[in-house]
Design an enzyme around this catalytic site. Structure first.
Site, short mmCIF file in Angstrom:
data_model
loop_
_atom_site.label_atom_id
_atom_site.label_comp_id
_atom_site.label_asym_id
_atom_site.label_seq_id
_atom_site.Cartn_x
_atom_site.Cartn_y
_atom_site.Cartn_z
N ASP A 216 0.11 1.66 -11.08
CA ASP A 216 -0.04 1.67 -9.63
C ASP A 216 1.15 2.45 -9.06
OD1 ASP A 216 -0.07 1.14 -6.90
OD2 ASP A 216 -0.31 -1.03 -7.11
N LYS B 239 0.83 5.63 1.78
CA LYS B 239 2.29 5.59 1.74
C LYS B 239 2.90 6.98 1.63
CE LYS B 239 1.82 0.95 1.00
NZ LYS B 239 1.17 0.14 0.00
N TRP C 112 2.50 -6.86 -5.95
CA TRP C 112 1.27 -6.12 -6.23
C TRP C 112 0.94 -6.16 -7.71
CZ3 TRP C 112 -1.29 -5.86 -2.08
CH2 TRP C 112 -0.67 -5.59 -0.85
C1 LIG Z 1 0.48 -0.98 -0.43
C2 LIG Z 1 0.35 -1.25 -1.87
C3 LIG Z 1 -0.84 -1.78 -2.42
C4 LIG Z 1 -2.03 -2.18 -1.56
O1 LIG Z 1 -2.77 -1.05 -1.28
P1 LIG Z 1 -4.18 -1.14 -0.51
O2 LIG Z 1 -4.57 0.31 -0.44
O3 LIG Z 1 -3.91 -1.77 0.81
O4 LIG Z 1 -5.10 -1.94 -1.35
C5 LIG Z 1 -0.91 -1.92 -3.79
N1 LIG Z 1 0.12 -1.61 -4.58
C6 LIG Z 1 1.29 -1.12 -4.10
C7 LIG Z 1 2.40 -0.77 -5.02
C8 LIG Z 1 1.43 -0.93 -2.72
O5 LIG Z 1 2.59 -0.45 -2.23
#
Ligand SMILES: *Cc1c(COP(=O)(O)O)cnc(C)c1O
Length: 364
Positions: free
Chosen positions: A172, A196, A105
């Site tokens: 993130d 999550k 990511w």
């Molecule tokens: C799941 C995840 C994403 C993707 O998220 P979306 O909401 O599907 O765009 C991005 N970064 C991390 C760290 C993730 O775990």
């Protein structure tokens, strides 16, 4: 397959992921009859006093639980974490941005930023399959921000501390938000998809220092301009109401449980149970460098001598109510995701299942 009603199912899926049962129940109730109105939450306007109250409380609980200082806004937007990969450089990259390449990511975020200007990669663990997080690097003082991913959901590595940085951090935190106290002041933006640790899919949280928004030299579409969303209190357009309602239920639940400090304690306790078994059991091996292991996603594989048992272990786990432990399609193996709503009993059930499986193979 999972219809044995006496079997307790533990959801180890990486995302969308397990939520506290009471959060799911409250959401179901709001869908059928919200707040005794005789209407579904899906049917009422977002400017009604009822929904305004939900939005306000969700924003203020997010601030309270994470000790967000004055001068920051909490936004609940659409588009997922991945839309933030673009909004961040569009709004914040003036001269140059720094990125820490510590996982899939993080890498995707970096590639998107390259569409908008100069990107300096401060360090990368890509060459070693992202099994660790780089720790020795210099943060360029002339960059506008340093982007990092605090929990690498796919590889099971995590940075559980806040970096010292001369420039604002942009993080993130999709998969480890609300699992530890954060020194928010060090961050310009903390963001993530809610699916999550916070809610269902459909809403993205953004905690943003107000003063870094609205300074882009670019002509930004209104929907992609943080300043517009801040100005409208995250109500510029119709927000994802039901996912925000669910996020609010989770935030209330976290508060009732004792806040992010307690979430951190539980995460460490759960992860220790699973990693201890991975390290003890001759059938299994962890894939992340132990010092960088994630408390959220424990990634492991079968040891070389037992590789042929991968399918058998997956089936065995499922028969025990251990759901969703297959690794990400890009890396294979297994991944046990243990977000806030995973009880200690779930981690214990997984460890017991690994023990019993080894026993069945005559390995111990
Ligand atoms: C799941 C995840 C994403 C993707 O998220 P979306 O909401 O599907 O765009 C991005 N970064 C991390 C760290 C993730 O775990």
């Amino acid at each position: 397959m999972l219809n044995n009603s006496t079997l307790h199912i533990y959801n180890f899926g990486a995302g969308p992921a397990t939520l506290p049962h009471e959060v799911v129940e409250a959401t179901a109730q709001a869908v059928t009859d919200f707040d005794g109105m005789g209407l579904s939450l899906m049917e009422i306007g977002h400017r009604t006093p009822q929904f305004q109250a939900i939005m306000k409380e969700a924003q203020s609980l997010m601030k309270e639980l994470l000790h967000v200082p004055d001068g920051y806004s909490v936004l609940f937007l659409g588009g997922g974490a991945r839309m933030q990969f673009d909004m961040i450089p569009m709004n914040l990259l003036h001269h140059k941005a720094a990125y820490l390449d510590c996982g899939h990511w993080a890498h995707q975020a970096m590639e998107e930023a390259q569409l908008f200007g100069e990107v300096e990669v401060v360090a990368s663990s890509e060459a070693e399959g992202y099994a660790s997080i780089p720790h020795n690097f210099t943060i360029p003082e002339d960059a506008d921000y340093l982007h990092l991913t605090t929990n690498n959901t796919i590889y099971g590595t995590e940075l559980r501390s806040d970096l010292d940085s001369p420039i604002p951090l942009v993080a993130d935190m999709s998969s480890d938000i609300l699992t530890r106290p954060i020194d928010v002041e060090r961050y310009g933006i903390i963001y993530g998809g809610a699916q999550k640790n916070l809610s269902m899919a459909g809403v993205t949280f953004v905690i943003i220092r107000n003063e870094i928004a609205g300074r882009s030299a670019r002509q930004l579409p209104a929907m992609l301009d943080y300043a517009v969303h801040i100005k409208h209190g995250s109500m510029y357009n119709t927000p994802p109401m039901l996912p925000i309602f669910t996020a609010l239920q989770t935030l209330r639940w976290v508060k009732r449980q004792g806040g992010v400090e307690e979430m951190g304690r539980r995460a460490a306790e759960r992860a220790a149970v699973v990693y201890d078994e991975i390290d003890r059991n001759p059938l299994f091996m962890g894939t992340a460098l132990p010092a960088d292991r994630s408390l959220m996603n424990a990634c492991f594989v079968l040891s070389p001598a037992y590789k042929h048992l991968e399918g058998a272990f997956a089936d065995f786990a499922l028969s025990r109510g251990i759901y969703g432990i297959r690794g990400h399609r890009s890396v294979g193996g297994f991944r046990a995701s243990m977000y806030n709503a995973m009880p200690l009993e779930g981690a214990q059930a997984l460890a017991q299942c690994m023990k019993d499986f080894a026993h069945l193979q005559g390995a111990e």
